[in-house]
Design a protein around this motif. Structure first.
Motif, PDB file in Angstrom:
ATOM      1  N   THR A  77       9.468   5.783  -6.668  1.00  0.00           N
ATOM      2  CA  THR A  77      10.611   5.743  -7.570  1.00  0.00           C
ATOM      3  C   THR A  77      11.846   6.382  -6.944  1.00  0.00           C
ATOM      4  N   ARG A  78      11.645   7.241  -5.956  1.00  0.00           N
ATOM      5  CA  ARG A  78      12.761   7.806  -5.205  1.00  0.00           C
ATOM      6  C   ARG A  78      12.545   7.492  -3.724  1.00  0.00           C
ATOM      7  N   LYS A  79      13.599   7.517  -2.964  1.00  0.00           N
ATOM      8  CA  LYS A  79      13.513   7.236  -1.541  1.00  0.00           C
ATOM      9  C   LYS A  79      13.149   8.517  -0.785  1.00  0.00           C
ATOM     10  N   PRO A  80      11.926   8.616  -0.260  1.00  0.00           N
ATOM     11  CA  PRO A  80      11.547   9.836   0.452  1.00  0.00           C
ATOM     12  C   PRO A  80      12.342  10.004   1.741  1.00  0.00           C
ATOM     13  N   LYS A  81      12.694  11.235   2.051  1.00  0.00           N
ATOM     14  CA  LYS A  81      13.435  11.541   3.268  1.00  0.00           C
ATOM     15  C   LYS A  81      12.507  11.492   4.475  1.00  0.00           C
ATOM     16  N   LEU A  86      -4.123 -16.173  11.011  1.00  0.00           N
ATOM     17  CA  LEU A  86      -2.849 -16.810  10.656  1.00  0.00           C
ATOM     18  C   LEU A  86      -2.912 -17.393   9.243  1.00  0.00           C
ATOM     19  N   LEU A  87      -4.025 -18.019   8.893  1.00  0.00           N
ATOM     20  CA  LEU A  87      -4.197 -18.568   7.540  1.00  0.00           C
ATOM     21  C   LEU A  87      -4.202 -17.451   6.496  1.00  0.00           C
ATOM     22  N   VAL A  88      -4.885 -16.354   6.797  1.00  0.00           N
ATOM     23  CA  VAL A  88      -4.938 -15.219   5.867  1.00  0.00           C
ATOM     24  C   VAL A  88      -3.547 -14.633   5.662  1.00  0.00           C
ATOM     25  N   TRP A  89      -2.787 -14.518   6.728  1.00  0.00           N
ATOM     26  CA  TRP A  89      -1.449 -13.932   6.662  1.00  0.00           C
ATOM     27  C   TRP A  89      -0.532 -14.756   5.747  1.00  0.00           C
ATOM     28  N   VAL A  90      -0.570 -16.060   5.886  1.00  0.00           N
ATOM     29  CA  VAL A  90       0.255 -16.928   5.045  1.00  0.00           C
ATOM     30  C   VAL A  90      -0.137 -16.763   3.575  1.00  0.00           C
ATOM     31  N   ALA A  91      -1.452 -16.735   3.301  1.00  0.00           N
ATOM     32  CA  ALA A  91      -1.915 -16.556   1.919  1.00  0.00           C
ATOM     33  C   ALA A  91      -1.472 -15.211   1.355  1.00  0.00           C
ATOM     34  N   SER A  92      -1.493 -14.180   2.173  1.00  0.00           N
ATOM     35  CA  SER A  92      -1.093 -12.849   1.718  1.00  0.00           C
ATOM     36  C   SER A  92       0.391 -12.797   1.396  1.00  0.00           C
ATOM     37  N   LEU A  93       1.208 -13.436   2.219  1.00  0.00           N
ATOM     38  CA  LEU A  93       2.658 -13.466   1.970  1.00  0.00           C
ATOM     39  C   LEU A  93       2.976 -14.098   0.622  1.00  0.00           C
ATOM     40  N   LEU A  94       2.148 -15.044   0.198  1.00  0.00           N
ATOM     41  CA  LEU A  94       2.405 -15.763  -1.039  1.00  0.00           C
ATOM     42  C   LEU A  94       1.831 -15.086  -2.276  1.00  0.00           C
ATOM     43  N   SER A  95       0.836 -14.211  -2.115  1.00  0.00           N
ATOM     44  CA  SER A  95       0.098 -13.722  -3.283  1.00  0.00           C
ATOM     45  C   SER A  95       0.192 -12.229  -3.559  1.00  0.00           C
ATOM     46  N   LEU A  96       0.538 -11.421  -2.576  1.00  0.00           N
ATOM     47  CA  LEU A  96       0.518  -9.971  -2.781  1.00  0.00           C
ATOM     48  C   LEU A  96       1.725  -9.542  -3.606  1.00  0.00           C
ATOM     49  N   SER A  97       1.490  -8.663  -4.570  1.00  0.00           N
ATOM     50  CA  SER A  97       2.534  -8.206  -5.493  1.00  0.00           C
ATOM     51  C   SER A  97       3.694  -7.556  -4.746  1.00  0.00           C
ATOM     52  N   ARG A  98       4.909  -7.905  -5.114  1.00  0.00           N
ATOM     53  CA  ARG A  98       6.094  -7.328  -4.483  1.00  0.00           C
ATOM     54  C   ARG A  98       6.340  -5.911  -5.002  1.00  0.00           C
ATOM     55  N   GLY A  99       6.750  -5.035  -4.124  1.00  0.00           N
ATOM     56  CA  GLY A  99       7.079  -3.678  -4.539  1.00  0.00           C
ATOM     57  C   GLY A  99       5.888  -2.791  -4.796  1.00  0.00           C
ATOM     58  N   LEU A 100       4.678  -3.220  -4.464  1.00  0.00           N
ATOM     59  CA  LEU A 100       3.488  -2.417  -4.692  1.00  0.00           C
ATOM     60  C   LEU A 100       3.581  -1.105  -3.914  1.00  0.00           C
ATOM     61  N   LEU A 112       9.633   0.882   1.056  1.00  0.00           N
ATOM     62  CA  LEU A 112       9.772  -0.576   0.983  1.00  0.00           C
ATOM     63  C   LEU A 112       8.717  -1.246   0.121  1.00  0.00           C
ATOM     64  N   GLY A 113       7.560  -0.600  -0.041  1.00  0.00           N
ATOM     65  CA  GLY A 113       6.455  -1.215  -0.761  1.00  0.00           C
ATOM     66  C   GLY A 113       5.288  -1.498   0.164  1.00  0.00           C
ATOM     67  N   LEU A 114       4.077  -1.340  -0.360  1.00  0.00           N
ATOM     68  CA  LEU A 114       2.873  -1.503   0.458  1.00  0.00           C
ATOM     69  C   LEU A 114       2.593  -2.961   0.799  1.00  0.00           C
ATOM     70  N   ASN A 115       3.144  -3.896   0.016  1.00  0.00           N
ATOM     71  CA  ASN A 115       2.958  -5.305   0.369  1.00  0.00           C
ATOM     72  C   ASN A 115       3.606  -5.608   1.713  1.00  0.00           C
TER      73      ASN A 115
END
Length: 417
Positions: free
Chosen positions: A197-201, A179-193, A70-73
């Motif tokens: 490239t393949r879906k591990p089993k 809670l403030l940190v969590w909101v900031a992280s949702l807005l700034s962390l790169s998607r898909g980090l 899913l991504g590390l973000n």
């Protein structure tokens, strides 16, 4: 000067990790001191953290798999959100805060912590070029060391908040901050980090890499050796044998963890090249000698140590403080070596699978150490915890014998930047 995308993400990841660690350290100290004051025995205090550590074993395996898919973000933000839930559960009315209730809250906190840590450590692998092993060592050491220093600040904060605002007020303050940190992280962390490239089993959860298996075994025994005397035995020993206050215990452990984190951050300066197998073996053997020598030094007064009765001598206290300081410095170097080696050995595509497996062993070591800390201290005394600590570090050195012996190519020598 504008930050590169890699440095910007590194800063965001580090900030998330710092904020989480601050609340986690404070919460650990709040729970230990508050419930010790309520009359919980050392073994009962250990039981509060059993699910915390046990679910950490499962979380690192599943979290590594989820991070790759899913991504590390997503896994990092999920960890922050779950910590908020855990803090919310501890705001329940006082009569609800029974042993099972607190164990569940701590279990959720344990899941949150391991998701956050696995995500942060895995992400660094992707932000540093594969040929820059020196930079990778420094970035890992700085992230891990600064995190541990802030965990020490969290211990200090937990003791201070408990003294100044009580248990409920302290927990509420931590919840609002995170809670403030969590909101900031949702807005700034790169998607898909970190998304593979393949879906591990699902069957790929367990590592098939011999170096990672050996390193994971070493990590298990290393952290068992620390927690067998640090988690429950030491704070209760300081309070019961020497009459230290909550503030005193929290401040002392905070200073220890801060110093430990500083040494960990600076550890790359001790090496002319990125560390290898012989460094892991040598530093582990050096660490094993410290609790063994401390146990020998404390043997002249076994009665006070075994019973936990008030009346420890100043010489014993000085010995414990000095021994703990030396242990912390050498342990920090061992931990920095391991933290670098796992990122180095991990497969770049789906890195979180290997890192998650490794931190599964880390969580298992903490679980083992936590249970042994309460049981050994209650049944055999503080010196027994120290002897077991020394034995566990020796086992970590034995596991390190299986690590690869090859030297790094010249292009992987540490760079100056």
């Amino acid at each position: 000067m504008a930050l590169t995308p890699a440095l910007r993400q590194y800063a965001i990841i580090t900030g998330n990790y710092w904020a989480f660690t601050l609340t986690d350290g404070a919460l650990r100290m709040l729970v230990v001191l508050h419930f010790h004051a309520l009359g919980f025995s050392p073994l009962a205090l250990a039981m509060l953290f059993v699910l915390y550590e046990l679910l950490g074993v499962v979380t690192n395996l599943l979290g590594g798999w989820l991070g790759a898919r899913l991504g590390l973000n997503h896994t990092m933000n999920l960890g922050l959100g779950l910590q908020i839930v855990a803090l919310g559960l501890l705001l329940a009315p006082t009569h609800w805060l029974t042993l099972p209730w607190v164990m569940v809250a701590q279990a959720i906190s344990g899941v949150a912590k391991d998701l956050n840590k696995m995500s942060a450590k895995s992400a660094i692998k992707l932000l540093v070029p594969s040929h820059a092993q020196g930079k990778l060592f420094r970035w890992v050491a700085r992230l891990t060391g600064s995190k541990n220093a802030l965990k020490g600040v969290g211990f200090f904060l937990g003791g201070a908040l408990l003294s100044g605002f009580g248990f409920a007020g302290a927990v509420l303050g931590l919840l609002l901050f995170l809670l403030l940190v969590w909101v900031a992280s949702l807005l700034s962390l790169s998607r898909g980090l970190g998304k593979a490239t393949r879906k591990p089993k699902f069957r790929e959860l367990f590592s098939k890499s011999a170096p990672i298996n050996y390193l994971s075994g070493a990590r298990l025994f290393l952290f068992g050796a620390r927690d067998v005397w640090f988690v429950i035995a030491l704070p209760v020993y300081l309070a019961s044998t020497f009459g230290w206050s909550h503030w005193g215990v929290g401040s002392f452990l905070a200073c220890w963890v801060i110093g430990y984190g500083v040494v960990q951050s600076l550890s790359p300066r001790l090496f002319s090249r990125p560390p290898e197998r012989q460094h892991a073996i040598g530093w582990a053997l050096a660490l094993a000698a410290i609790p063994a020598l401390l146990a020998l030094g404390l043997m002249p007064a076994p009665g006070a140590l075994a019973t936990g009765a008030l009346g420890g001598t100043s010489a014993q206290l000085l010995m414990v403080v000095a021994g703990l300081g030396i242990f912390g410095a050498v342990f920090a170097i061992n931990s920095a070596l391991h933290s670098y080696l796992i990122v180095r050995y991990a497969n770049r595509d789906g890195v979180s699978l290997d890192v998650g497996f490794y931190y599964m062993a880390n969580a298992a070591g903490r679980l083992m150490g936590t249970v042994l800390s309460g049981w050994l201290f209650q049944s055999a005394g503080f010196t027994a915890c120290l002897w077991v600590s020394a034995a566990l570090v020796v086992l970590a050195a034995v596991c390190s014998l299986g690590l690869p012996a090859e030297e790094l190519p010249a292009r992987e020598l540490p760079d100056k930047n």
